[in-house]
Structure formats: C-alpha cells, structure tokens
Design a protein around this motif. Sequence first.
Motif, PDB file in Angstrom:
ATOM      1  N   ASP A  78       0.850  -1.186   0.000  1.00  0.00           N
ATOM      2  CA  ASP A  78       0.000   0.000   0.000  1.00  0.00           C
ATOM      3  C   ASP A  78       0.890   1.242   0.000  1.00  0.00           C
ATOM      4  O   ASP A  78       1.365   1.670   1.053  1.00  0.00           O
ATOM      5  N   PRO A  79       1.133   1.842  -1.173  1.00  0.00           N
ATOM      6  CA  PRO A  79       2.004   3.021  -1.229  1.00  0.00           C
ATOM      7  C   PRO A  79       1.479   4.232  -0.477  1.00  0.00           C
ATOM      8  O   PRO A  79       2.222   5.209  -0.300  1.00  0.00           O
ATOM      9  N   PHE A  80       0.218   4.197  -0.027  1.00  0.00           N
ATOM     10  CA  PHE A  80      -0.290   5.319   0.759  1.00  0.00           C
ATOM     11  C   PHE A  80       0.199   5.270   2.207  1.00  0.00           C
ATOM     12  O   PHE A  80       0.126   6.280   2.922  1.00  0.00           O
ATOM     13  N   ILE A  81       0.687   4.115   2.668  1.00  0.00           N
ATOM     14  CA  ILE A  81       1.265   4.053   4.011  1.00  0.00           C
ATOM     15  C   ILE A  81       2.494   4.960   4.040  1.00  0.00           C
ATOM     16  O   ILE A  81       3.418   4.815   3.247  1.00  0.00           O
ATOM     17  N   GLY A  82       2.474   5.911   4.953  1.00  0.00           N
ATOM     18  CA  GLY A  82       3.594   6.849   5.063  1.00  0.00           C
ATOM     19  C   GLY A  82       3.340   8.186   4.405  1.00  0.00           C
ATOM     20  O   GLY A  82       4.165   9.094   4.522  1.00  0.00           O
ATOM     21  N   THR A  83       2.196   8.344   3.719  1.00  0.00           N
ATOM     22  CA  THR A  83       1.912   9.627   3.085  1.00  0.00           C
ATOM     23  C   THR A  83       1.194  10.588   4.025  1.00  0.00           C
ATOM     24  O   THR A  83       0.905  11.730   3.651  1.00  0.00           O
ATOM     25  N   GLY A  84       0.910  10.144   5.246  1.00  0.00           N
ATOM     26  CA  GLY A  84       0.338  11.009   6.273  1.00  0.00           C
ATOM     27  C   GLY A  84       1.324  11.164   7.419  1.00  0.00           C
ATOM     28  O   GLY A  84       2.452  10.678   7.365  1.00  0.00           O
ATOM     29  N   GLY A  85       0.899  11.838   8.478  1.00  0.00           N
ATOM     30  CA  GLY A  85       1.791  12.049   9.608  1.00  0.00           C
ATOM     31  C   GLY A  85       3.056  12.767   9.183  1.00  0.00           C
ATOM     32  O   GLY A  85       3.026  13.709   8.395  1.00  0.00           O
ATOM     33  N   HIS A  86       4.199  12.277   9.696  1.00  0.00           N
ATOM     34  CA  HIS A  86       5.495  12.875   9.353  1.00  0.00           C
ATOM     35  C   HIS A  86       6.417  11.845   8.702  1.00  0.00           C
ATOM     36  O   HIS A  86       7.633  11.868   8.896  1.00  0.00           O
ATOM     37  N   VAL A  87       5.840  10.931   7.920  1.00  0.00           N
ATOM     38  CA  VAL A  87       6.618   9.818   7.375  1.00  0.00           C
ATOM     39  C   VAL A  87       7.266  10.179   6.039  1.00  0.00           C
ATOM     40  O   VAL A  87       8.353   9.724   5.718  1.00  0.00           O
ATOM     41  N   HIS A  88       6.583  11.009   5.242  1.00  0.00           N
ATOM     42  CA  HIS A  88       7.168  11.645   4.051  1.00  0.00           C
ATOM     43  C   HIS A  88       7.418  10.707   2.872  1.00  0.00           C
ATOM     44  O   HIS A  88       8.353  10.929   2.099  1.00  0.00           O
ATOM     45  N   THR A  89       6.625   9.670   2.697  1.00  0.00           N
ATOM     46  CA  THR A  89       6.750   8.848   1.496  1.00  0.00           C
ATOM     47  C   THR A  89       5.841   9.403   0.403  1.00  0.00           C
ATOM     48  O   THR A  89       4.997  10.259   0.654  1.00  0.00           O
ATOM     49  N   PHE A  90       6.023   8.918  -0.824  1.00  0.00           N
ATOM     50  CA  PHE A  90       5.176   9.349  -1.940  1.00  0.00           C
ATOM     51  C   PHE A  90       4.348   8.160  -2.434  1.00  0.00           C
ATOM     52  O   PHE A  90       4.766   7.012  -2.318  1.00  0.00           O
ATOM     53  N   PRO A  91       3.182   8.415  -3.035  1.00  0.00           N
ATOM     54  CA  PRO A  91       2.315   7.312  -3.454  1.00  0.00           C
ATOM     55  C   PRO A  91       2.462   6.910  -4.913  1.00  0.00           C
ATOM     56  O   PRO A  91       1.828   5.960  -5.349  1.00  0.00           O
ATOM     57  N   GLY A  92       3.272   7.637  -5.681  1.00  0.00           N
ATOM     58  CA  GLY A  92       3.298   7.451  -7.123  1.00  0.00           C
ATOM     59  C   GLY A  92       3.999   6.200  -7.586  1.00  0.00           C
ATOM     60  O   GLY A  92       4.387   5.335  -6.807  1.00  0.00           O
ATOM     61  N   ALA A  93       4.187   6.121  -8.914  1.00  0.00           N
ATOM     62  CA  ALA A  93       4.705   4.917  -9.554  1.00  0.00           C
ATOM     63  C   ALA A  93       6.216   4.964  -9.693  1.00  0.00           C
ATOM     64  O   ALA A  93       6.799   6.000 -10.015  1.00  0.00           O
ATOM     65  N   THR A  94       6.845   3.813  -9.488  1.00  0.00           N
ATOM     66  CA  THR A  94       8.270   3.635  -9.719  1.00  0.00           C
ATOM     67  C   THR A  94       8.519   2.144  -9.881  1.00  0.00           C
ATOM     68  O   THR A  94       7.633   1.330  -9.636  1.00  0.00           O
ATOM     69  N   VAL A  95       9.715   1.779 -10.307  1.00  0.00           N
ATOM     70  CA  VAL A  95      10.138   0.381 -10.320  1.00  0.00           C
ATOM     71  C   VAL A  95      11.310   0.252  -9.358  1.00  0.00           C
ATOM     72  O   VAL A  95      11.871   1.251  -8.914  1.00  0.00           O
ATOM     73  N   PRO A  96      11.708  -0.963  -8.992  1.00  0.00           N
ATOM     74  CA  PRO A  96      12.775  -1.114  -8.009  1.00  0.00           C
ATOM     75  C   PRO A  96      14.033  -0.333  -8.378  1.00  0.00           C
ATOM     76  O   PRO A  96      14.602  -0.510  -9.449  1.00  0.00           O
ATOM     77  N   PHE A  97      14.429   0.565  -7.455  1.00  0.00           N
ATOM     78  CA  PHE A  97      15.636   1.390  -7.575  1.00  0.00           C
ATOM     79  C   PHE A  97      15.638   2.239  -8.849  1.00  0.00           C
ATOM     80  O   PHE A  97      16.696   2.609  -9.357  1.00  0.00           O
ATOM     81  N   GLY A  98      14.457   2.573  -9.368  1.00  0.00           N
ATOM     82  CA  GLY A  98      14.368   3.301 -10.625  1.00  0.00           C
ATOM     83  C   GLY A  98      14.827   4.740 -10.521  1.00  0.00           C
ATOM     84  O   GLY A  98      14.806   5.361  -9.454  1.00  0.00           O
ATOM     85  N   MET A  99      15.206   5.303 -11.670  1.00  0.00           N
ATOM     86  CA  MET A  99      15.613   6.704 -11.743  1.00  0.00           C
ATOM     87  C   MET A  99      14.392   7.615 -11.724  1.00  0.00           C
ATOM     88  O   MET A  99      14.461   8.755 -11.284  1.00  0.00           O
ATOM     89  N   VAL A 100      13.267   7.117 -12.208  1.00  0.00           N
ATOM     90  CA  VAL A 100      12.017   7.877 -12.230  1.00  0.00           C
ATOM     91  C   VAL A 100      11.136   7.453 -11.068  1.00  0.00           C
ATOM     92  O   VAL A 100      10.922   6.264 -10.844  1.00  0.00           O
TER      93      VAL A 100
END
Length: 744
Positions: free
Chosen positions: A36-58
């Motif tokens: 669930d990429p939304f875990i960490g997008t609240g509080g003070h965790v500072h993750t992002f919910p968008g798309a990426t691949v493992p260790f990707g540049m984008v």
Amino acid sequence: MRLSAILFVACCFLQACNAPQKQEVQSVPSVLDYVDPFIGTGGHVHTFPGATVPFGMVQLSPDGDTKGWDWCSGYHQSDNSLMGFSHTHLSGTGWSDLGDILVMPTTGEVKMVPGSKENPDEGFRSRFSHDNEEASAGYYRVFLKDYAIDAELTTTERVGIHRYTFPKSDAAHVIFDPTHKIFGKTLLSSVSVGKDVVRGYSHSTGWGGERTTYFTAKFSKPFSAAGVYKDGQKLEGQIEAEAEDAKAWVSFETEEGEQIEVKVAISGVSQEGADKNLKVEASGKDFDTVLAEAKAKWEEKLSRIQVTGGTEDQKTIFYTGLYHNFIAPNLWMDVDGKYWALDQKLQADGFANYSTFSLWDTFRATHPLLSIIDQKTTADFANSLIARYHDGNGTMPVWELTGYDNVCMIGYHSVSMINDALAKGVKGIDPEKALEAMIDASLTCKESSSDGACGLNEYIELGYVPSSVDKSVSKTLEYAYNDWSIASLAQKLGKEDVAEQYFKRSENYRNLFQKDKHRFWMKGENGTWHDDVEMNKWDNLLPHYISGNFWAYDYFVPHNVEDLVALKGGTEAFEKDMDAMLANNTPMVGDQHVDISGFIGKYGHGDEPGHHIPYLYNYTNSAWKSQRLINEIRNTMYANAVDGMVNNEDCGQMSAWYIFSSLGFYPLCPGESYYNIGTPLWNEAKIQLEDGNVFTVKANNVSPENIYVKSVTINGKPIDDLKLLHKDVMAGGELVFEMTNEHP
C-alpha cells in the motif's frame, strides 16, 4: 407417473450426482496485494504514493505542495488539490528536493501557473478526492475533478508513462513545467515543441546541488496546437523558449473517454541521453505493457521473502516496508552508462551507477537487508560509491543526491555499507580499491550541512571530537564505529599496519566515557569535562548529540558491545542502566527536535541512532527483555495506516528495522558476520536467495501472547549465544524458534 418417466428422472439425478462439481477458485494473494504506497503519506513519514520500479531513476508521483516539512516528497494526505505529476521524488526523507519536470493534463482555458491551494482556480491545479485515487506497486491513478480527467501513471527505470482519459473537448491540454521544484530553485529552463514530441531541460539548485534534468516527451497522438511561454508571457508563433521560467503546452481535440499516452524520459547528462533512454526503454510499448512489466519487476523483488502467519495488517506493513526498501538508492545513469556526479560527466564501467544514498540512516539495516536479498544490486551500490574516489577524483559521499554530496548528517558511513557488503560475501567489489576509498573518507573533513564542523582533524589529534564542535559526542561515537569498519576490512586483506591504526581509532569512544557518570559525555580540547547539564532540557543536549538524543548515543558502540557493558559496570549494572532508560519518563522542556519521536521511556524509535538498542538485552542475563521490547515496538510504532510510522521513513531504514525484527534477527553491528537473535512474528518465513538457496525461519507455537523464545536452533543445533551466522543464512539453513508466553 409412468415407470419410464420415473427411471428417466432417476437417471438424470444419478448423472448429476456423478458429474464433476464446479469448484470455486480460491485466488491466492500475491505479495503485490500487500503493498500500500499510501502508508507513510500522512503524519510525518514523508513517502510518496506514485509509480516507480525497483531502484528506478524515475519516481512519477503527484505533487500537492512544494513547501513545508510534511511535503518533503511533494505529497501529503492532507492535500485536496494537485499541481501535476513530476518525475523525481525522495522517499521518506527529512529534507526536500527534486520534483523534476512537472506534467499536468487540463481542459478549457490554458493556464501556465499552478495556482494556490487556497484558490486552485488561479492556475492549472486541480481538486481531487482520496476516494477516487488508487496506488499499487508500479501504478498510480487519480481523477482530476476540475477537468474530469482520469490520470494513470506507471514507469520503466528511466521513463515515466502517463495515460490520460479525457472528456469530450475541443480544448484538451497537457502542460509542461520544468521550473517546478520541491524546495529547490530553477536557474534556467528550456522547452521545444515538435509534432508529437516536447523536449527541454531544467537547470536547478537545491539539496541535490546544481543539476540539469533533461527530458523527452513522446505523445501517442499529434498535437492540434502547441505553444511556449517565457517568463510568464506567451510567445506567439514560437515553439522554443529558454529562460528562468520557460514552459510549454500542447492541445488536442478529444472524444469522450479518449485516452492519450505520454512517455517522458529523463536524463541527468544530456538531451541525447533522454532520447536514448526513451528509445531503449519505451519505444513500441503502450501503457498496459509497461505496467505489466513494472508489476513483474516488483513481484520478483518482493517475492524474495515469503511469510505465513501473522495478521493481514502485519503482512501489509511488512510488504509495504519491503517495497520501500527497494525504492532507494536510485539508478542515476543513462542506458549508455553515462552519469553525472561530482560536477562532471562520468562513464560507468562494469557497474550500474546509483545515487540517493541516505547512508546515515540506511547503513543500519536497509543495506544489511539488501546484502542478503539483493547482492547483485548491492555490488552496484558499493561500486558507485567507490567510483566517486577512483573515477571522479573526489571523496565518497556522506549523503548523496543526484551525484552531489550534500553532507547531511555525520560520519563516513559509506565505509560501513561497503564493509558490510564485503563481509557478507557480496561479489563484484574490488576490496583493495574499496579500502583506498574508505581510508580517504576517514581523512577528509567535510562540514555537515545539518550539524556543523566535522571535527575530524581534532578527532584524529585528540582521540575525540571536543565539545566546542557541534554534536561532538555523536560524531566521536560514529567515527569510532566507521574506523572499526575500515580496520575490519584491512585485517581481512592482511594489511596489519592499517588494521592496527584503525582498530586503535575505533576505541576513541572510550575517551568520552565519563566514569563517574557512567555516560558518554562532552569534553573540551584541554581534556576537561563539560559542566553538568540539566538532563530534562533539550537545549542542553542539542549542541552535543544529534537531535539531542543523548540516550541513543549512550549505547552507540555497536562494534564492541562487550566493552560498553564493561564500561557501564558489568552485566547487572548494564541491565539496570537499560531498565532505567526505558522507564525514564521525565518530562522534557524546550524545543524538541523533529526527528526524535516514538518514545518508550527515553528510547526514541523515530530517531535511527537507537535502532540497535532493543537488542542490547542479549548482552545481559535477560534476553527476554529484548524480546518484549521488540514486540512492543512492532505493535505500537508501526501500523497499516497513512501515518503508519512514528517519523520519517528515511529511504527504507524505519521499515528495514521492522522487516528484520519480524523475521527474528537483526544486524546490531553492520559489518559483523552475524545477526543478533530477537523474536519472530511469522509462523514461517522463507528467504529466496539469488543463488537458489532458501533460508527458512520457523516459529513453533508463536502467537500474540507467545513472544518469548524458549529455544532456538540452526539446522538442528542450539544457538546459545543468540547470534545467527550470516554464512548459515546464505547456505540456506533452517532457523527454528520454540516460542512461549513465559519468560525466565
């Protein structure tokens, strides 16, 4: 009823009874179902919910804001409007940058500024609802209310793929804003528009230093109109612009439900590099093909650990944490091997180059985790760091972003990451070259952007960092551990003189141990101890300890815990000292540093220097206290929620602690050849190793109540010292716990 009719009915009944019964297909959950990429997008965790691949540049993700501590990743759950989708983001850091190359689909009047959160109608910003938003590994979707556009995102390593589903419109647009930055500042930008291609770059400065991000955007449909803006003014009849503020727009006529795809490749090296990246990674592929490939990449990585047992929430915490550990470091290299670092163009030879090294955090558990489950990429990480010295004629970084060392935090933990990889048998790293680069790092003083003068010269001369230098105690203790890492590798290579020198330096922590206080304390250049301080005031502690975290650093001698125990007065005294720290609820006054949080007594789990502390009871006669503490942290500091951690995720470290601590062991001292035993969460866990071996952890009779370890064996042999050897893990052994609800 006639007999023949009766016989016919009976025959049909028998045939029905004997016919194969249709079975309900039970779908087996994939590991991806627990991300669930939304875990960490609240509080003070500072993750992002968008798309990426493992260790990707984008990292293609929505941006709701570019200012404020809780928008370090550009997104927060409190957002209700979005500025668009940019192609680079940080995951869980406590500082901000990136947000390169913003793209936003719109309809109606062309607007070239994003507008404000207070009044989205001022610009191209759109309102949205979290109820009409979804994210999974490699995929993100949101409905943009103001334009009735459904936006979907996925990626390759170097290319962001957008799919926009438009309403019927004779004025559908896509805006390109290369001036967009999260906290950074654009110095120069450029755009140029072709028939179905937009190219350009953004030259900016920020936490990642001065950098240029080039982009090439290819559309699935030619434009019906296009234009460029320069410093806020539309350039009539022109299709190119270069200025501090250069932007572009393209327009289409669309039918209801018409989908337009945009492939946006980026490069940190050149426009040609962006073109090549697009051609190699995305040419001839549509959105669904790229999405399927992204999902397959994530499934392969995340399936390297398979767990059974626990709750659905715990599995979601675990696999989302594993997902976060495969986001950074980030690939920082074009398909032709060219990359930008140390303010120069370099060529990778025999390795893939990476950046985004949050080493002060990730040396503790993230990199040791990857040294087990992804040794191939770990070798690339190490070689990337070593190349800064041998290829770039520079020094290995403290905290590197986009090839630039921003010198955030302290220590030279690149040496820890590399030594841990070599100690764990990671192949493809030249240990001689590694040692040269490690020694150079230990002799190069870099002023910390977050914590002032390095104090390294004083450390070498005096054997400690004096109290006149900011964060002197923390720096002394971390340098000493880093020096042990160097000594450890030198000893393996038979370089006894170097080993002796650095083993001696690794004991410098003793020079700040105040025997009367039984504490690591501040000392002046003349050798006199600093005055007593009131321990309930943050202002007294902040000048001498990172985040004011006196308590974490009072136990930071990971490379010689036995000596720490002796300094504290022996086993019983050490245990009482730990007990007192965990029971200390003295109210603190003054401004508390944002990074210290998640308290149990004075243990703050939200601040990384203490992550080894829960395992220190293994060095007393009460290992069960470690097991109780680990279980408490797992249950209270992590949750299946948007604010699912007690502080910044820090490029995987917060999650790596949970992953190890749910498996039942932890790398208390990265670089050692063993792990400290904790308490497992799962009935069974299988770790699929790259050479085909499978390491299995079984926990017999484990339950929410049965958290104590009655006994533990490896391949049927008892582990009496509570240390699991790395070689037994990599050989594909079987670790078996017998669990109980009683402790000694």
